[in-house]
Scaffold this active site. Structure first.
Site, PDB file in Angstrom:
ATOM      1  N   GLU A   6     -36.141  13.574  19.148  1.00 19.07           N
ATOM      2  CA  GLU A   6     -34.833  13.030  19.542  1.00 19.07           C
ATOM      3  C   GLU A   6     -34.904  12.776  21.051  1.00 19.07           C
ATOM      4  OE1 GLU A   6     -31.827  11.972  17.945  1.00 19.07           O
ATOM      5  OE2 GLU A   6     -31.641  11.412  20.036  1.00 19.07           O
ATOM      6  N   GLU A  40     -23.839   9.690   8.118  1.00 13.47           N
ATOM      7  CA  GLU A  40     -23.623   9.193   6.764  1.00 13.47           C
ATOM      8  C   GLU A  40     -22.121   9.201   6.442  1.00 13.47           C
ATOM      9  OE1 GLU A  40     -25.940  11.049   3.676  1.00 13.47           O
ATOM     10  OE2 GLU A  40     -25.269   9.567   2.213  1.00 13.47           O
ATOM     11  N   ASP A  53     -39.465   9.258  23.314  1.00  8.19           N
ATOM     12  CA  ASP A  53     -39.498   8.116  22.397  1.00  8.19           C
ATOM     13  C   ASP A  53     -40.599   8.341  21.354  1.00  8.19           C
ATOM     14  OD1 ASP A  53     -39.935   5.631  21.134  1.00  8.19           O
ATOM     15  OD2 ASP A  53     -39.177   4.566  22.885  1.00  8.19           O
ATOM     16  N   ASP A 104     -27.014   2.971   6.252  1.00  8.39           N
ATOM     17  CA  ASP A 104     -25.746   2.531   5.645  1.00  8.39           C
ATOM     18  C   ASP A 104     -25.426   1.111   6.101  1.00  8.39           C
ATOM     19  OD1 ASP A 104     -25.305   3.592   8.282  1.00  8.39           O
ATOM     20  OD2 ASP A 104     -23.159   3.408   7.914  1.00  8.39           O
ATOM     21  N   THR A 142     -25.087  13.882   6.682  1.00  7.34           N
ATOM     22  CA  THR A 142     -24.819  14.172   8.099  1.00  7.34           C
ATOM     23  C   THR A 142     -23.565  13.432   8.541  1.00  7.34           C
ATOM     24  OG1 THR A 142     -26.058  12.285   8.935  1.00  7.34           O
ATOM     25  CG2 THR A 142     -27.304  14.316   8.555  1.00  7.34           C
ATOM     26  N   ASP A 173     -30.247   3.962  14.410  1.00  8.44           N
ATOM     27  CA  ASP A 173     -29.182   3.120  14.982  1.00  8.44           C
ATOM     28  C   ASP A 173     -29.358   1.699  14.448  1.00  8.44           C
ATOM     29  OD1 ASP A 173     -28.002   5.146  16.697  1.00  8.44           O
ATOM     30  OD2 ASP A 173     -29.925   5.074  17.727  1.00  8.44           O
ATOM     31  N   LYS A 184     -26.201  -6.535  15.915  1.00 12.95           N
ATOM     32  CA  LYS A 184     -26.150  -7.915  16.432  1.00 12.95           C
ATOM     33  C   LYS A 184     -27.538  -8.539  16.393  1.00 12.95           C
ATOM     34  CE  LYS A 184     -22.226  -7.334  19.453  1.00 12.95           C
ATOM     35  NZ  LYS A 184     -21.807  -6.926  20.780  1.00 12.95           N
TER      36      LYS A 184
END
Ligand code: SAM
Length: 232
Positions: free
Chosen positions: A88, A214, A115, A174, A211, A138, A142
């Site tokens: 993370e 979600e 990263d 999602d 989580t 994430d 766009k």
């Protein structure tokens, strides 16, 4: 690698996250100050010796972008025989996960704050990962931001090198558009087999923790798509 922006050459790679850090809560700070020393691994460019850091030969699970680690912690509690490397970039989530590891007295989770692309490139031995989890990356919805998406041709190429022969890559999102993009990416890539059959989604694994990301998706009335890939 050279990137061209507004005709100016830049050596900065495009990242799949934005470094924004609000204030840390007392509890997050407590976790970071007290338990990083026990469960954190500093990023460097040396290959990790998993047996040495976990003091066991258990299968290694790489959990990418763990947020506050709700899913990591539950999986690690259920499977003490596995070892988990949680990755993370944001400290608030890491602080929360550190507190959870300490209170559950788990010995099978280590965390790196960096990263994941760099970690995979420099630190993960080839053919060392039994499973890789990418849950709710994430979405970068766009179109002009699609190049920031974590799941990419480059990531898949690296994961194929790092997974063991019968290893599994689990992904959930999602975002419909991201789900379609993942299917396309993986089916164009001859090195992966979709274990649900080509162009299909997998059933939701019973073991995958719901989580807050979600839940947020569901509140927005998003469907959730799961994927499970193996190596060809
Ligand atoms: C939407 S959250 C999902 C968290 C968690 N997997 C879950 O299902 O609740 C995505 C996380 O991925 C992390 N992330 C994004 N790109 C990353 C990268 N390149 N390396 C490590 N973490 C990354 C972000 O900081 C963020 O916390």
């Amino acid at each position: 690698m050279i990137f061209i922006k507004n005709n100016i050459a830049s050596t900065r790679p495009i990242r799949s996250y934005v470094k924004r850090e609000g204030r840390l809560t007392k509890s997050q700070l407590h976790g970071l100050n007290n338990y990083w020393i026990k469960y954190g691994l500093e990023y460097n460019s040396k290959i990790i010796n998993f047996e040495k850091i976990f003091k066991s030969h258990g299968p290694i699970i790489l959990d990418i972008g763990v947020g506050a680690g709700e899913s990591t912690i539950n999986h690690a509690k259920l499977h003490p025989e596995n070892n988990y490397l949680a990755v993370e970039v944001h400290r608030p989530g890491i602080g929360q996960l550190l507190n959870k590891i300490e209170s559950a007295a788990l010995k099978n989770i280590k965390i790196i704050q960096y990263d994941v692309m760099d970690i995979l490139n420099k630190q993960i031995p080839n053919r060392s990962l039994s499973q890789v989890f990418i849950f709710f990356p994430d979405p970068w919805p766009k179109k002009r931001h699609h190049k920031r998406r974590l799941v990419s041709q480059k990531l898949i190429k690296l994961l194929k090198e790092k997974l063991v022969t019968h290893g599994r890559l689990h992904i959930a999102t999602d975002w419909k558009d991201y789900a379609e993009y993942i299917i396309e990416l993986a089916s164009n890539d001859s090195g992966l087999i979709n274990l649900a059959g080509e162009n299909n989604f997998s059933p939701r694994p019973l073991w995958r923790t719901e989580t807050r990301y979600e839940c947020r998706g569901k509140k927005l009335e998003h469907k959730v798509w799961d994927f499970c890939y193996g190596l060809k």
